[in-house]
Design an enzyme around this catalytic site. Structure first.
Site, PDB file in Angstrom:
ATOM      1  N   PRO A   1      29.991 -84.043 -25.998  1.00 31.92           N
ATOM      2  CG  PRO A   1      32.216 -84.731 -26.006  1.00 31.92           C
ATOM      3  CD  PRO A   1      31.320 -83.619 -26.436  1.00 31.92           C
TER       4      PRO A   1
ATOM      5  CG  ASP B   1      41.865 -18.700 -18.270  1.00 25.11           C
ATOM      6  OD1 ASP B   1      41.480 -19.408 -17.330  1.00 25.11           O
ATOM      7  OD2 ASP B   1      41.477 -17.514 -18.435  1.00 25.11           O
TER       8      ASP B   1
ATOM      9  CG  MET C   1      49.462 -14.444 -29.620  1.00 24.89           C
ATOM     10  SD  MET C   1      48.145 -13.231 -29.400  1.00 24.89           S
ATOM     11  CE  MET C   1      48.298 -12.821 -27.667  1.00 24.89           C
TER      12      MET C   1
ATOM     13  CG  ASP D   1      39.908 -20.571 -31.613  1.00 28.24           C
ATOM     14  OD1 ASP D   1      40.710 -21.456 -31.274  1.00 28.24           O
ATOM     15  OD2 ASP D   1      39.491 -19.690 -30.829  1.00 28.24           O
TER      16      ASP D   1
ATOM     17  N   GLY E   1      41.088 -21.675 -26.695  1.00 33.52           N
ATOM     18  CA  GLY E   1      42.343 -22.318 -26.315  1.00 33.52           C
ATOM     19  C   GLY E   1      42.790 -21.767 -24.974  1.00 33.52           C
TER      20      GLY E   1
ATOM     21  CB  THR F   1      46.840 -20.080 -19.300  1.00 35.02           C
ATOM     22  OG1 THR F   1      47.171 -19.187 -20.351  1.00 35.02           O
ATOM     23  CG2 THR F   1      47.958 -20.106 -18.274  1.00 35.02           C
ATOM     24  CB  ALA F   2      49.568 -21.492 -23.756  1.00 36.68           C
TER      25      ALA F   2
ATOM     26  CE  LYS G   1      40.055 -14.117 -32.892  1.00 35.83           C
ATOM     27  NZ  LYS G   1      39.809 -14.514 -31.534  1.00 35.83           N
TER      28      LYS G   1
ATOM     29  N   PRO H   1      45.597 -26.019 -23.452  1.00 41.51           N
ATOM     30  CG  PRO H   1      47.724 -26.295 -22.558  1.00 41.51           C
ATOM     31  CD  PRO H   1      46.294 -26.359 -22.209  1.00 41.51           C
TER      32      PRO H   1
ATOM     33  CB  ILE I   1      45.092 -15.774 -20.152  1.00 39.27           C
ATOM     34  CG1 ILE I   1      44.890 -15.748 -18.631  1.00 39.27           C
ATOM     35  CG2 ILE I   1      46.551 -15.474 -20.509  1.00 39.27           C
ATOM     36  CD1 ILE I   1      45.751 -16.705 -17.866  1.00 39.27           C
TER      37      ILE I   1
ATOM     38  CB  ILE J   1      35.072 -71.702 -21.708  1.00 41.13           C
ATOM     39  CG1 ILE J   1      36.372 -71.474 -20.943  1.00 41.13           C
ATOM     40  CG2 ILE J   1      34.808 -70.566 -22.663  1.00 41.13           C
ATOM     41  CD1 ILE J   1      37.606 -71.475 -21.776  1.00 41.13           C
TER      42      ILE J   1
HETATM   43  N1  SAH Z   1      43.812 -17.993 -24.122  1.00 42.60           N
HETATM   44  C1  SAH Z   1      45.015 -18.678 -24.532  1.00 42.60           C
HETATM   45  C2  SAH Z   1      45.954 -17.785 -25.292  1.00 42.60           C
HETATM   46  C3  SAH Z   1      45.414 -17.343 -26.615  1.00 42.60           C
HETATM   47  S1  SAH Z   1      46.546 -16.321 -27.489  1.00 42.60           S
HETATM   48  C4  SAH Z   1      45.680 -19.305 -23.297  1.00 42.60           C
HETATM   49  O1  SAH Z   1      45.312 -19.012 -22.185  1.00 42.60           O
HETATM   50  O2  SAH Z   1      46.578 -20.108 -23.495  1.00 42.60           O
HETATM   51  C5  SAH Z   1      47.255 -17.493 -28.583  1.00 42.60           C
HETATM   52  C6  SAH Z   1      48.678 -17.797 -28.179  1.00 42.60           C
HETATM   53  O3  SAH Z   1      48.694 -18.688 -27.089  1.00 42.60           O
HETATM   54  C7  SAH Z   1      49.488 -18.487 -29.242  1.00 42.60           C
HETATM   55  O4  SAH Z   1      49.996 -17.560 -30.175  1.00 42.60           O
HETATM   56  C8  SAH Z   1      50.591 -19.093 -28.419  1.00 42.60           C
HETATM   57  O5  SAH Z   1      51.559 -18.136 -28.081  1.00 42.60           O
HETATM   58  C9  SAH Z   1      49.863 -19.476 -27.163  1.00 42.60           C
HETATM   59  N2  SAH Z   1      49.454 -20.901 -27.180  1.00 42.60           N
HETATM   60  C10 SAH Z   1      48.221 -21.391 -27.127  1.00 42.60           C
HETATM   61  N3  SAH Z   1      48.232 -22.732 -27.138  1.00 42.60           N
HETATM   62  C11 SAH Z   1      49.533 -23.086 -27.185  1.00 42.60           C
HETATM   63  C12 SAH Z   1      50.215 -24.329 -27.224  1.00 42.60           C
HETATM   64  N4  SAH Z   1      49.559 -25.481 -27.210  1.00 42.60           N
HETATM   65  N5  SAH Z   1      51.549 -24.314 -27.280  1.00 42.60           N
HETATM   66  C13 SAH Z   1      52.247 -23.152 -27.293  1.00 42.60           C
HETATM   67  N6  SAH Z   1      51.648 -21.967 -27.272  1.00 42.60           N
HETATM   68  C14 SAH Z   1      50.316 -21.915 -27.208  1.00 42.60           C
END
Ligand code: SAH
Length: 461
Positions: free
Chosen positions: A43, A302, A382, A247, A300, A330-331, A269, A224, A305, A23
């Site tokens: 040694p 896409d 939402m 946001d 958040g 997207t979520a 937002k 998401p 969307i 080592i």
């Molecule tokens: N552009 C985003 C949506 C924005 S609108 C997309 O494509 O996902 C914001 C809404 O997205 C929230 O009110 C919720 O309904 C949803 N959202 C976003 N992130 C989320 C998450 N991690 N878990 C659950 N819902 C989510």
């Protein structure tokens, strides 16, 4: 951070190794590469260690002696005896000499990481002593990713710093130049394959291509929540950005991937609490880009969307500002995959519909009659505030009260929760469970798959 990584300049400095076995030899080999003047106290020493020392006329001391620790730039203890190691560690601390005791983090004031040596590029990986094998695995991955030619590449770049500084006077111009140069795979390949002339030509070309960086806006879908759901492109542009606008839907883990010195601006937002009005966000994007900044607007999910991405780029288009839109998960996709609820399924749903459940003055005006297809999955974004309206109107328009529904809270994040019920019962369940934003509603037969498929999901819920 248990250990703060720094680089010691050991060239020509006396470093003491106590111990003469395998080592100690390994450490001596590393230290010799750093140009240290090796002293060994043992040694008995291995043949290789003896030659490492004698080859450059270094000194071998046979006896372990506390006072002879003094005056070294660093000490490495690699003896099989814990009392000896402890004594060395104690003495070194008394004299403020950095000390490493092999395989005994408690006795160390510095540790030696796993090293990828592409000198002058040095990449070190350390687990703070918690798992040297893990650190070595990661080192192997890095070694494969950055072959030995990276030594030449980093030397090449280092040799030209002066030239670039003469040509480009501001730090921002220089950083922009280096980034553009290293964005060029062609340039990297030319240097790695020692095609010096062509590399020089390309270097000069990039250097001559205008000094002032052009501003741009990157509208980036950040997914998401789980940072691993970012695309490669999202990550690359995020790391180029001078300024990041984000946001509430953007988690810490994602922001941390931005450049450390990038300005980060929160544009809010919350539902009904807009930290910065949309018109102001649009104007900010425009003016920053016009002043030559590269701005990442993290959205958040896409951007196209329910993301108002279209509005944000409209002004940029008119003003002729460069922009890119990067799709994100997207979520609905994130929630579905992490909750084990396929959005379509041969037996349950042949189509899926994304709907905004955003209420205005406690009203939700939707074409409810179009939402009657039992073979279609409905996803409400939402939708939590309007949950009572949504379930009531769907039932009133003819959906079965026992239609399954799930509320996915904080989808893809570590604290994701899935709350399920039926159109008739979910309101009551939600009052008990009190889900927090962001939440997504998924409605339809596919929701029943959650209980059988959730084992498949990477999250526990
Ligand atoms: N552009 C985003 C949506 C924005 S609108 C997309 O494509 O996902 C914001 C809404 O997205 C929230 O009110 C919720 O309904 C949803 N959202 C976003 N992130 C989320 C998450 N991690 N878990 C659950 N819902 C989510």
């Amino acid at each position: 951070m248990d250990y703060f990584p720094v680089g010691l300049k050991l060239s020509g400095q006396p470093v003491l190794i106590v111990g003469g076995g395998v080592i100690a030899t390994r450490k001596a080999r590393l230290l010799a590469r750093a140009g240290a003047e090796l002293w060994v106290m043992a040694p008995d020493v291995s043949d290789e260690l003896a030659s490492l020392i004698s080859a450059s006329d270094r000194v071998l001391i046979q006896e372990w002696d506390e006072r002879s620790l003094d005056g070294f730039a660093a000490v490495v203890a690699a003896t099989p005896s814990r009392p000896v190691n402890e004594a060395i560690s104690r003495r070194a601390r008394e004299t403020f000499t950095p000390v490493n005791v092999v395989d005994d983090p408690d006795l160390c004031t510095f540790i030696i990481p796993a090293i990828v040596d592409r000198n002058p590029l040095i990449i070190s990986v350390s687990s703070s002593g918690s798992s040297p094998v893990l650190a070595r695995r990661i080192r192997s991955d890095i070694e494969a990713r950055y072959p030995s030619g990276y030594a030449e590449l980093s030397r090449y770049l280092g040799d030209r710093r002066g030239q670039v500084a003469e040509h480009l006077t501001t730090e921002r111009e220089r950083r922009y130049f280096w980034e553009r140069l290293l964005d060029s795979n062609e340039f990297i390949d030319l240097v790695l394959t020692s095609n010096r002339e062509a590399a020089d030509a390309l270097f000069e070309k990039v250097l001559s291509e205008g000094k002032s960086p052009r501003g741009a806006v990157y509208l980036i879908g950040a997914g998401p929540g789980d940072p691993e759901l970012l695309t490669f492109k999202a990550l690359r542009l995020l790391q180029q950005a001078d300024i990041v606008l984000y946001d509430r839907l953007i988690g810490e883990g994602i922001l941390e991937l931005a450049r450390r010195d990038a300005d980060k601006i929160y544009v809010g937002k919350q539902r009904s609490e807009h930290a910065m009005p949309q018109s102001e966000i649009n104007a900010t994007l425009l003016s920053l880009a016009k002043s030559g900044k590269r701005v990442a607007r993290l959205k958040g999910g896409d951007p196209f969307i329910f993301g108002r991405g279209g509005e944000e780029i409209e002004g940029l288009l008119t003003a002729g500002v460069d922009f890119e839109v990067v799709p994100g998960v997207t979520a609905a996709s994130g929630a579905a995959c992490y909750a084990g609820i396929p959005l379509t399924h041969r037996d349950h749903a042949q189509s899926v519909r994304f709907i905004t459940g955003h209420t205005k003055d406690h009203q939700l005006d939707l074409p409810w009659q179009q939402l009657m297809n039992e073979q279609e999955t409905l996803v409400f974004y939402m939708g939590l505030a309007g949950l009572a309206i949504i379930t009531r109107e769907l039932i009133r328009a003819g959906r079965r009260p026992d239609t399954p529904i799930a509320i996915i809270e904080k989808a893809t994040r570590v604290d994701q929760r899935v709350i399920s019920g039926t159109l008739a019962s979910i309101q009551q369940v939600a009052e008990m469970e009190k889900p927090e934003a962001p939440t997504l509603l998924i409605i339809g037969g596919v929701v029943t798959l959650h209980s059988s498929l959730r084992w498949y999901s990477p999250q526990q819920n």
